[in-house]
Design a protein around this motif. Structure first.
Motif, PDB file in Angstrom:
ATOM      1  N   GLN A 237     -11.478   0.008   3.361  1.00 55.21           N
ATOM      2  CA  GLN A 237     -11.469  -1.451   3.190  1.00 55.21           C
ATOM      3  C   GLN A 237     -10.259  -2.090   3.886  1.00 55.21           C
ATOM      4  N   ILE A 238      -9.114  -1.423   3.816  1.00 53.68           N
ATOM      5  CA  ILE A 238      -7.929  -1.942   4.510  1.00 53.68           C
ATOM      6  C   ILE A 238      -8.174  -1.987   6.009  1.00 53.68           C
TER       7      ILE A 238
ATOM      8  N   ALA B 215       3.888   5.933  -5.024  1.00 53.58           N
ATOM      9  CA  ALA B 215       2.600   5.595  -5.618  1.00 53.58           C
ATOM     10  C   ALA B 215       2.773   4.644  -6.786  1.00 53.58           C
ATOM     11  N   ASP B 216       3.833   4.834  -7.550  1.00 54.76           N
ATOM     12  CA  ASP B 216       4.050   3.994  -8.713  1.00 54.76           C
ATOM     13  C   ASP B 216       4.276   2.534  -8.339  1.00 54.76           C
ATOM     14  N   PHE B 217       4.898   2.276  -7.201  1.00 57.49           N
ATOM     15  CA  PHE B 217       5.179   0.900  -6.810  1.00 57.49           C
ATOM     16  C   PHE B 217       3.877   0.128  -6.597  1.00 57.49           C
TER      17      PHE B 217
ATOM     18  N   MET C 185       0.823  -1.211   0.000  1.00 57.36           N
ATOM     19  CA  MET C 185       0.000   0.000   0.000  1.00 57.36           C
ATOM     20  C   MET C 185       0.853   1.255   0.000  1.00 57.36           C
ATOM     21  N   THR C 186       0.257   2.314  -0.524  1.00 57.62           N
ATOM     22  CA  THR C 186       0.799   3.659  -0.423  1.00 57.62           C
ATOM     23  C   THR C 186      -0.035   4.389   0.616  1.00 57.62           C
ATOM     24  N   SER C 187       0.635   4.917   1.633  1.00 60.73           N
ATOM     25  CA  SER C 187      -0.085   5.637   2.683  1.00 60.73           C
ATOM     26  C   SER C 187       0.814   6.743   3.214  1.00 60.73           C
TER      27      SER C 187
ATOM     28  N   SER D  19      -6.044   8.558   2.297  1.00 60.06           N
ATOM     29  CA  SER D  19      -5.784   8.457   0.859  1.00 60.06           C
ATOM     30  C   SER D  19      -5.105   7.137   0.478  1.00 60.06           C
ATOM     31  N   ALA D  20      -4.933   6.231   1.422  1.00 56.77           N
ATOM     32  CA  ALA D  20      -4.177   4.999   1.172  1.00 56.77           C
ATOM     33  C   ALA D  20      -4.771   4.190   0.018  1.00 56.77           C
TER      34      ALA D  20
END
Length: 398
Positions: free
Chosen positions: A135-136, A111-113, A98-100, A149-150
């Protein structure tokens, strides 16, 4: 040409070397493995109880078939050693990438990963789900503090492998299949002689038709140019923090990778291992370079406090500041963080398998198989051309 002492000698018996020794022995090759320590050990990169494995590898498409095949090989090994293993080699608990971050990441970084992982999964038909922050939190309540925004990528087929047990299992099977391996002996020189490779160590000098060097952070010293200019050793720290009781961790929690806006906000870790009462979490750093023989192997209290404050407290609930244990490992890193799997440019019949840049274990079983196939059949099922030395002179990147 004289008859060699061995068909192949494998130098270094960590993740890559143990896998290669096992796969060569499976094919009836007369093979010797040598390691400067007695594997599995905690003095290189292939230790720390757990290593993440996933199929949609955000580092690049070239890694995907290696990760998929490695998971299959670990399951095959489990079947072969069913009566001897007390735990599985591969725990399929899923992986959450995740991106957080409260800070917007750079356009080409975190974010790209996550998005790249999603794209690779779609392209390769890998089962997955895309999750938002709500949801996470609902599914995995330990991540309650994550930013609204994750963006999450969940791969149910991923999880973690046990590095020490994987190495031990492959060495055990290799020996049972006729391989010879020696621990506690440092290889000091490689040279071509009468069409063969001479491998000299502190205790012996042997010849082989081929040598495969998987020496990790000691590769530069042994191999010389151009590896002494391409490889850097980066110290990494691992932490196990005590869980609060009752713990909010779901009964089936995933391994995880969290990308923030910078290296300092990025971490990875694992679900609580039954009976341990702690969560393992770690970062990756590539700014400071170390030397193999003077690597600081102690984690300071200041490092642990900073880890908890900057990454644990802001991403998790139910994890206390109490440090249960810690460890240090080393990544041997290339300029583009990709692998090098190629022939030595000056030594005939010497294949170099380094560096793995911190993400090699999940691919190691398949790389060992591919190297064995190349030795025996002249080709491998998996294309390894993306990992050639040529990319550093041509300016190509993985």
């Amino acid at each position: 040409m004289h008859t060699p002492d061995f068909d192949v000698v494998v130098v270094g018996l960590g993740a890559m070397g143990a896998a290669t020794l096992y796969q060569l022995a499976k094919r009836g090759v007369k093979v010797l493995g040598i390691d400067r320590f007695t594997p599995p050990h905690d003095l290189g990169s292939s230790h720390g109880d757990t290593r993440i494995t996933r199929q949609a590898v955000g580092e690049g498409a070239a890694y995907v078939p290696l990760a998929i095949r490695s998971q299959q090989i670990w399951r095959e090994l489990e079947s072969e050693l069913e009566s001897e293993l007390d735990v599985q080699l591969f725990e399929q608990c899923g992986v959450l990438v995740m991106t957080s971050s409260a800070t917007a990441p750079a356009a080409d970084s975190a974010a790209d990963f996550t998005k790249h992982s999603i794209e690779l999964a779609r392209r390769n038909g890998i089962e997955h789900e895309v999750l938002d922050a709500a949801q996470i939190r609902q599914r995995f309540p330990q991540f309650a503090p994550i930013h609204d925004s994750a963006l999450g990528y969940f791969e149910p087929g991923g999880g973690y492998v046990r590095p020490e047990r994987c190495i031990e299992a492959q060495l055990t099977r290799a020996q049972a299949l006729g391989a010879t391996w020696i621990g506690g002996e440092t290889v000091t020189a490689l040279a071509n002689e009468d069409g063969l490779v001479r491998i000299t160590s502190q205790g012996r000098s042997v010849t082989a038709g081929k040598a495969i060097v998987c020496a990790g952070m000691w590769s530069s010293e042994l191999l010389g140019a151009p590896f002494d200019q391409l490889l850097r050793v980066c110290r990494q720290t691992l932490y196990w923090f005590k869980l609060a009781q009752p713990t909010p961790f779901a009964p089936r929690s995933p391994s995880f990778i969290i990308h923030g806006a910078s290296e300092a906000e990025t971490c990875y870790g694992f679900p609580p291992v039954p009976g341990e009462g702690s969560m393992k979490i770690a970062t990756e750093q590539y700014s400071a370079t170390s030397l193999p023989d003077t690597l600081d192997r102690q984690v300071s209290s200041a490092e642990a406090e900073q880890m908890y404050r900057q990454l644990v407290a802001v991403n998790f609930t139910g994890v206390t500041p109490q440090l249960v244990k810690s460890a240090v490992c080393a990544y041997t890193v290339t300029p583009d963080s990709g692998f090098i799997i190629d022939q030595h440019p000056r030594l005939a019949n010497v294949t170099v398998v380094s560096a793995c840049s911190g993400h090699g274990f999940k691919h190691s079983a398949a790389i060992g198989e591919a190297l064995a196939q190349r030795c025996v059949d002249g080709r491998s099922d998996v294309d390894l051309s993306a990992f050639s030395l040529q990319r550093f002179s041509s300016g190509q990147a993985l």
